[in-house]
Structures are given as structure tokens and as C-alpha cells.
Design an enzyme around this catalytic site. Structure first.
Site, PDB file in Angstrom:
ATOM      1  CB  CYS A   6      -0.765  -0.192   1.481  1.00  0.00           C
ATOM      2  SG  CYS A   6      -1.920   1.224   1.484  1.00  0.00           S
ATOM      3  CG  HIS A  49      -5.329  -2.673  -0.750  1.00  0.00           C
ATOM      4  ND1 HIS A  49      -4.788  -2.863  -0.106  1.00  0.00           N
ATOM      5  CD2 HIS A  49      -5.074  -1.133  -1.312  1.00  0.00           C
ATOM      6  CE1 HIS A  49      -3.558  -2.335  -0.011  1.00  0.00           C
ATOM      7  NE2 HIS A  49      -4.019  -1.482  -0.465  1.00  0.00           N
ATOM      8  CD  GLU A  50      -6.245   1.193  -3.818  1.00  0.00           C
ATOM      9  OE1 GLU A  50      -7.216   1.861  -3.311  1.00  0.00           O
ATOM     10  OE2 GLU A  50      -5.367   0.233  -3.915  1.00  0.00           O
ATOM     11  CG  HIS A  94      -7.537   2.870   0.874  1.00  0.00           C
ATOM     12  ND1 HIS A  94      -6.607   3.166   1.852  1.00  0.00           N
ATOM     13  CD2 HIS A  94      -6.537   1.977   0.225  1.00  0.00           C
ATOM     14  CE1 HIS A  94      -5.495   2.385   1.748  1.00  0.00           C
ATOM     15  NE2 HIS A  94      -5.530   1.892   0.860  1.00  0.00           N
TER      16      HIS A  94
HETATM   17 NI    NI Z   1      -3.579   0.975  -0.822  1.00  0.00          NI
END
Ligand code: NI
Length: 187
Positions: A100, A142-143, A146
Site C-alpha cells: 500500500c 483493497h481500494e 480505503h
Molecule cells: Ni492501499
């Protein structure tokens, strides 16, 4: 075009639930996506979410280079997703390495759903939906995390597989096969 500053783990903006984009066709959203693309190109990652550049909005950009795509998967050119919604398509969970840009120099094996449905709006502000799997689905999960204030260490199930990228690259150890209960990714 501008290269934006990337927030690192510990900055509170990374822990917020980001706000929905009201107008996916707004010129300032297109501008933000362009600046994020330049920032990602400069930083050299595969994905970047708006909260990572201090904009607490529900959008991210990502790509899947050919070298990172799982076997049988196509590469994905740089794409934007605004107001993403993701739904697992099966209970199958796989472990894979993730890094990341907000946690530079480190990487970890993280459990993710193998197959998901992704819907949202693209860079042009048009609605789309697709079914994706493997590394592609991993990056999107993953995104999307966020946008909900979740960083990958918060998804980890085994901290033995957390280390400096440089070190973990030296040792090609097999990842654990796991079947875990995971919190729903779409909150
Ligand atoms: Ni990330």
C-alpha cells in the site's frame, strides 16, 4: 495535472468513511482522477484511493499490469471507479501479497474474496458493473476498503506474513491456504 501528497498510515484521513461522490460527471472529479493518475504513475503502485491523497471521497483508480495478473486473467488498463459497490460471488477466500502506498516498504499476505461483483461509475461518470476475480478482485477490495477507513493490516489473519517488501521478496515461502470468516467487504 499535479502530483498529490500521499497520506501515510497514522494520518486520520485514512480511517474515515469517505463520502459518496454526488456527481460522477463533475469536472472537479475528472480533475481529481487525472491528478491521482499522475500521482500513481509517479509513486509506482497499482492502486490509489482518494482518501490516500487527503480527499475523503468514494473513488479510486487502479490497474492490473500483465505481470501481476493471475494465470488466465487479462491485464487491466488504468481505470477509475466512483462510488463502488462490491459483493462476493462465493465464499472462496484466498491469500495474496499486498502492499500500500500509505504503508511504504512493507507488504503482507491478506485474505480476500476470490470472486466479486463490482459496480459503480467509470472515469467518464457512466454506470457499469462487472464480475472479476483473482488479483483484479484483490486490488478492488483493497481500494474499496480505503473508502471505509480500512487498511490491509486490519484484514490480516496471520502476522507471520507481514514484513519488509525487500526481505519477503528474498524468501519465496508458500502462503497459507485459509478459509476464514471475513467481515462483509461492503459496509
Ligand atoms: Ni492501499
Amino acid at each position: 495535472m499535479a502530483i498529490l501528497k500521499i497520506a501515510r498510515m497514522g494520518h486520520p484521513v485514512l480511517l474515515l468513511r469517505a463520502a459518496a461522490v454526488v456527481d460522477p460527471k463533475a469536472p472537479e472529479i475528472a480533475q481529481l482522477i487525472e491528478n491521482m493518475a499522475e500521482t500513481l504513475e509517479d509513486a509506482g503502485g497499482v492502486g490509489l484511493a482518494a482518501p490516500q491523497v487527503h480527499e475523503s471521497l468514494r473513488l479510486f483508480i487502479y490497474k492490473v499490469p500483465g505481470a501481476r495478473a493471475d494465470e488466465g486473467e487479462d491485464e487491466v488498463p488504468l481505470s477509475a471507479v466512483i462510488n463502488p459497490e462490491i459483493t462476493p460471488l462465493s465464499d472462496e477466500i484466498t491469500m495474496g501479497w499486498e502492499g500500500c502506498l500509505s504503508i511504504p516498504g512493507l507488504r503482507a499476505a491478506v485474505p480476500r474474496y476470490e470472486r466479486i461483483r463490482l459496480s459503480g461509475y467509470n472515469a467518464a461518470g457512466d454506470a457499469f458493473a462487472s464480475e472479476i476475480s483473482g488479483f483484479h478482485a484483490r486490488v478492488v477490495q483493497h481500494e474499496t476498503d480505503h473508502l471505509n477507513g480500512i487498511l490491509y493490516p486490519m484484514r490480516m489473519s496471520d502476522f507471520r506474513y507481514f514484513g519488509f517488501t525487500e526481505e519477503t521478496m528474498k524468501y519465496d515461502f508458500p502462503l497459507p491456504k485459509v478459509q476464514l470468516q471475513q467481515e462483509p467487504v461492503n459496509e
